[in-house]
Design a protein around this motif. Structure first.
Motif, PDB file in Angstrom:
ATOM      1  N   VAL A 204       0.868  -1.073  -0.010  1.00 58.41           N
ATOM      2  CA  VAL A 204       0.072  -0.052   0.045  1.00 58.41           C
ATOM      3  C   VAL A 204       0.977   1.120  -0.187  1.00 58.41           C
ATOM      4  O   VAL A 204       1.818   1.077   0.478  1.00 58.41           O
ATOM      5  CB  VAL A 204      -1.003   0.174   1.247  1.00 58.41           C
ATOM      6  CG1 VAL A 204      -2.084  -0.903   1.211  1.00 58.41           C
ATOM      7  CG2 VAL A 204      -0.231  -0.008   2.540  1.00 58.41           C
ATOM      8  N   THR A 205       0.443   2.277  -0.234  1.00 60.46           N
ATOM      9  CA  THR A 205       1.027   3.649  -0.649  1.00 60.46           C
ATOM     10  C   THR A 205       0.276   4.652   0.025  1.00 60.46           C
ATOM     11  O   THR A 205      -1.059   4.462   0.290  1.00 60.46           O
ATOM     12  CB  THR A 205       1.347   3.888  -2.112  1.00 60.46           C
ATOM     13  OG1 THR A 205       0.100   4.063  -2.722  1.00 60.46           O
ATOM     14  CG2 THR A 205       2.316   2.905  -2.480  1.00 60.46           C
ATOM     15  N   PRO A 206       0.950   5.977   0.225  1.00 60.28           N
ATOM     16  CA  PRO A 206       0.198   7.120   0.929  1.00 60.28           C
ATOM     17  C   PRO A 206      -1.015   7.389  -0.146  1.00 60.28           C
ATOM     18  O   PRO A 206      -0.831   7.404  -1.319  1.00 60.28           O
ATOM     19  CB  PRO A 206       0.983   8.206   0.952  1.00 60.28           C
ATOM     20  CG  PRO A 206       2.454   7.294   1.128  1.00 60.28           C
ATOM     21  CD  PRO A 206       2.228   6.215   0.299  1.00 60.28           C
ATOM     22  N   GLY A 207      -2.295   7.713   0.625  1.00 60.46           N
ATOM     23  CA  GLY A 207      -3.453   7.886   0.048  1.00 60.46           C
ATOM     24  C   GLY A 207      -4.379   6.740  -0.545  1.00 60.46           C
ATOM     25  O   GLY A 207      -5.803   7.085  -0.570  1.00 60.46           O
ATOM     26  N   PHE A 214     -15.566  -8.904   7.116  1.00 62.45           N
ATOM     27  CA  PHE A 214     -15.785 -10.368   7.329  1.00 62.45           C
ATOM     28  C   PHE A 214     -17.277 -10.219   7.615  1.00 62.45           C
ATOM     29  O   PHE A 214     -18.033  -9.499   8.429  1.00 62.45           O
ATOM     30  CB  PHE A 214     -15.308 -10.980   8.608  1.00 62.45           C
ATOM     31  CG  PHE A 214     -15.577 -12.389   8.863  1.00 62.45           C
ATOM     32  CD1 PHE A 214     -14.606 -13.256   8.131  1.00 62.45           C
ATOM     33  CD2 PHE A 214     -16.633 -12.775   9.604  1.00 62.45           C
ATOM     34  CE1 PHE A 214     -14.782 -14.792   8.383  1.00 62.45           C
ATOM     35  CE2 PHE A 214     -16.814 -13.996   9.558  1.00 62.45           C
ATOM     36  CZ  PHE A 214     -16.167 -15.069   9.157  1.00 62.45           C
ATOM     37  N   GLU A 215     -18.093 -11.146   6.834  1.00 65.65           N
ATOM     38  CA  GLU A 215     -19.610 -11.088   6.961  1.00 65.65           C
ATOM     39  C   GLU A 215     -19.986 -11.464   8.491  1.00 65.65           C
ATOM     40  O   GLU A 215     -19.723 -12.192   9.209  1.00 65.65           O
ATOM     41  CB  GLU A 215     -20.091 -12.394   6.146  1.00 65.65           C
ATOM     42  CG  GLU A 215     -19.669 -13.958   6.579  1.00 65.65           C
ATOM     43  CD  GLU A 215     -20.094 -14.814   5.520  1.00 65.65           C
ATOM     44  OE1 GLU A 215     -21.025 -15.460   5.513  1.00 65.65           O
ATOM     45  OE2 GLU A 215     -19.487 -14.980   4.373  1.00 65.65           O
ATOM     46  N   GLY A 216     -21.103 -10.659   8.670  1.00 67.58           N
ATOM     47  CA  GLY A 216     -21.622 -10.395  10.125  1.00 67.58           C
ATOM     48  C   GLY A 216     -20.993  -9.549  11.085  1.00 67.58           C
ATOM     49  O   GLY A 216     -21.370  -9.515  12.206  1.00 67.58           O
ATOM     50  N   LEU A 217     -19.650  -9.151  10.881  1.00 63.19           N
ATOM     51  CA  LEU A 217     -18.949  -8.146  11.576  1.00 63.19           C
ATOM     52  C   LEU A 217     -18.748  -6.698  11.122  1.00 63.19           C
ATOM     53  O   LEU A 217     -19.159  -6.654   9.948  1.00 63.19           O
ATOM     54  CB  LEU A 217     -17.513  -8.738  11.872  1.00 63.19           C
ATOM     55  CG  LEU A 217     -17.324 -10.109  12.284  1.00 63.19           C
ATOM     56  CD1 LEU A 217     -15.923 -10.445  12.457  1.00 63.19           C
ATOM     57  CD2 LEU A 217     -18.043 -10.335  13.666  1.00 63.19           C
ATOM     58  N   ALA A 218     -18.369  -5.760  12.104  1.00 62.49           N
ATOM     59  CA  ALA A 218     -18.332  -4.702  11.549  1.00 62.49           C
ATOM     60  C   ALA A 218     -17.169  -4.314  10.573  1.00 62.49           C
ATOM     61  O   ALA A 218     -16.012  -4.942  10.991  1.00 62.49           O
ATOM     62  CB  ALA A 218     -18.101  -3.758  12.915  1.00 62.49           C
ATOM     63  N   PRO A 219     -17.283  -3.566   9.530  1.00 68.20           N
ATOM     64  CA  PRO A 219     -16.104  -3.335   8.688  1.00 68.20           C
ATOM     65  C   PRO A 219     -15.077  -2.696   9.444  1.00 68.20           C
ATOM     66  O   PRO A 219     -15.139  -1.817  10.261  1.00 68.20           O
ATOM     67  CB  PRO A 219     -16.832  -2.507   7.430  1.00 68.20           C
ATOM     68  CG  PRO A 219     -17.774  -1.916   8.322  1.00 68.20           C
ATOM     69  CD  PRO A 219     -18.475  -2.761   9.206  1.00 68.20           C
ATOM     70  N   LEU A 220     -13.957  -2.827   9.049  1.00 66.03           N
ATOM     71  CA  LEU A 220     -12.539  -1.805   9.373  1.00 66.03           C
ATOM     72  C   LEU A 220     -12.299  -1.008   8.060  1.00 66.03           C
ATOM     73  O   LEU A 220     -11.974  -1.402   7.146  1.00 66.03           O
ATOM     74  CB  LEU A 220     -11.515  -2.896   9.649  1.00 66.03           C
ATOM     75  CG  LEU A 220     -10.017  -2.101   9.750  1.00 66.03           C
ATOM     76  CD1 LEU A 220     -10.016  -1.064  10.820  1.00 66.03           C
ATOM     77  CD2 LEU A 220      -9.010  -3.058   9.928  1.00 66.03           C
ATOM     78  N   GLU A 221     -12.169   0.422   8.280  1.00 71.58           N
ATOM     79  CA  GLU A 221     -12.059   1.358   7.097  1.00 71.58           C
ATOM     80  C   GLU A 221     -10.845   2.135   7.777  1.00 71.58           C
ATOM     81  O   GLU A 221     -10.883   2.593   8.800  1.00 71.58           O
ATOM     82  CB  GLU A 221     -13.067   2.185   6.824  1.00 71.58           C
ATOM     83  CG  GLU A 221     -14.348   1.272   6.432  1.00 71.58           C
ATOM     84  CD  GLU A 221     -15.301   2.044   5.901  1.00 71.58           C
ATOM     85  OE1 GLU A 221     -15.156   3.222   5.387  1.00 71.58           O
ATOM     86  OE2 GLU A 221     -16.665   1.837   6.050  1.00 71.58           O
ATOM     87  N   ILE A 222      -9.615   2.285   6.925  1.00 78.16           N
ATOM     88  CA  ILE A 222      -8.600   3.181   7.343  1.00 78.16           C
ATOM     89  C   ILE A 222      -7.914   3.528   5.921  1.00 78.16           C
ATOM     90  O   ILE A 222      -8.132   3.115   5.170  1.00 78.16           O
ATOM     91  CB  ILE A 222      -7.219   2.394   8.092  1.00 78.16           C
ATOM     92  CG1 ILE A 222      -6.628   1.267   7.216  1.00 78.16           C
ATOM     93  CG2 ILE A 222      -7.914   1.794   9.276  1.00 78.16           C
ATOM     94  CD1 ILE A 222      -5.472   0.732   7.884  1.00 78.16           C
ATOM     95  N   ALA A 223      -7.127   4.517   6.147  1.00 72.53           N
ATOM     96  CA  ALA A 223      -6.240   5.306   5.042  1.00 72.53           C
ATOM     97  C   ALA A 223      -4.947   5.295   5.364  1.00 72.53           C
ATOM     98  O   ALA A 223      -4.527   5.245   6.665  1.00 72.53           O
ATOM     99  CB  ALA A 223      -6.927   6.638   4.911  1.00 72.53           C
ATOM    100  N   ILE A 224      -4.024   5.352   4.418  1.00 76.32           N
ATOM    101  CA  ILE A 224      -2.713   5.369   4.485  1.00 76.32           C
ATOM    102  C   ILE A 224      -2.283   6.807   4.231  1.00 76.32           C
ATOM    103  O   ILE A 224      -2.485   7.479   3.234  1.00 76.32           O
ATOM    104  CB  ILE A 224      -2.015   4.487   3.685  1.00 76.32           C
ATOM    105  CG1 ILE A 224      -2.501   3.098   3.758  1.00 76.32           C
ATOM    106  CG2 ILE A 224      -0.583   4.493   3.857  1.00 76.32           C
ATOM    107  CD1 ILE A 224      -2.446   2.261   5.041  1.00 76.32           C
ATOM    108  N   GLY A 225      -1.560   7.499   5.309  1.00 83.33           N
ATOM    109  CA  GLY A 225      -1.319   8.695   5.327  1.00 83.33           C
ATOM    110  C   GLY A 225       0.295   8.910   4.826  1.00 83.33           C
ATOM    111  O   GLY A 225       0.852   7.854   4.298  1.00 83.33           O
ATOM    112  N   ALA A 226       0.896  10.380   4.850  1.00 79.64           N
ATOM    113  CA  ALA A 226       2.375  10.496   4.399  1.00 79.64           C
ATOM    114  C   ALA A 226       3.272   9.800   5.429  1.00 79.64           C
ATOM    115  O   ALA A 226       2.891   9.410   6.651  1.00 79.64           O
ATOM    116  CB  ALA A 226       2.511  11.987   4.340  1.00 79.64           C
ATOM    117  N   ALA A 227       4.368   9.590   5.013  1.00 79.61           N
ATOM    118  CA  ALA A 227       5.473   9.045   5.698  1.00 79.61           C
ATOM    119  C   ALA A 227       5.453   9.569   7.062  1.00 79.61           C
ATOM    120  O   ALA A 227       5.529  10.992   7.234  1.00 79.61           O
ATOM    121  CB  ALA A 227       6.673   9.157   5.072  1.00 79.61           C
ATOM    122  N   ALA A 228       5.803   8.808   8.189  1.00 81.28           N
ATOM    123  CA  ALA A 228       5.870   9.269   9.403  1.00 81.28           C
ATOM    124  C   ALA A 228       7.095  10.315   9.754  1.00 81.28           C
ATOM    125  O   ALA A 228       8.231   9.829   8.952  1.00 81.28           O
ATOM    126  CB  ALA A 228       6.049   8.131  10.575  1.00 81.28           C
TER     127      ALA A 228
END
Length: 228
Positions: A204-207, A214-228
């Protein structure tokens, strides 16, 4: 007045579906290479060798909705989607037949990895156990979901499916993971266990925006930011 000489670190927590209470995290255990297709894509042998366990620090937890920085010291930062177990009852040398009674709930998570460091043969600690390396969705209590031994797990990056499988294809099944892990560590309430990733791991890359489901579970949503 605090009895500590410095401020005590905050306890890492994970939201719980349908509740304003949270799940406090004690330890984070992971199992490596637990789907046949992933073992093969990583150049390994898919026979049932003893499980490969490692840990992440509790402050690696990142809750859904966050933007996490691209980590330092890598140019090959990989996603690994996994079903996560939240342990509600501890024990040592837990029999497989009793293992699932120790589960409090389930979530979907990501084992983020500095692949170039891992693949270079250097210590997995810095390849797997760095800051923000464990994004995780809200936990659904097993009382609501029932026992999970099958179901589609999936990760999309920028809307494209990059990983998908079914947890029925785990090499080491959930009761076996819990039982075997409890031979090495006394499990305690607050422990979480990542159960392994299917094939399709990749960079994965920034942006980039990641959505794990997983069916029946809450989704996980994240974004990749700029380098630390």
């Amino acid at each position: 007045m605090s009895s500590h000489v410095i401020d005590a670190p905050q306890t890492a927590t994970i939201p719980v579906v349908g509740s304003d209470k949270t799940f406090p995290v004690r330890r984070i255990y992971c199992i490596g290479r637990n789907y046949v297709a992933h073992v093969e894509e990583m150049g390994g042998d898919a026979d049932r060798d003893p499980p490969l366990f490692f840990q992440k620090p509790t402050d690696a937890v990142v809750n859904s909705g966050a933007t996490i920085p691209y980590p330092s010291k890598t140019s090959n930062y990989h996603h690994e989607v996994e079903l996560v177990l939240a342990i509600g009852k501890g024990g040592r040398n837990i029999p497989e037949a009793e293992a699932e009674s120790h589960i409090w709930g389930y979530a979907v998570g990501l084992d983020m990895t500095r692949r170039d460091i891992q693949g270079g043969g250097l210590p997995w600690e810095i390849a797997k156990s760095f800051d923000n390396s464990f994004p995780v969705g809200a936990i659904a209590p097993i009382a609501q979901t029932g026992r999970i031994d099958k179901g589609r797990i999936e990760l999309k990056v920028n809307g494209k499916v990059v990983q998908h499988s079914d947890v029925s294809l785990l090499i080491w099944r959930i009761p076996e993971i819990i039982s075997r892990l409890s031979e090495f560590f006394e499990l305690q309430p607050g422990d979480v266990i990542l159960t392994g990733t299917p094939h399709g791991v990749g960079p994965v890359t920034p942006g980039d925006r990641l959505v794990a489901t997983f069916e029946g579970l809450a989704p996980l949503e994240i974004a990749i930011g700029a380098a630390a």
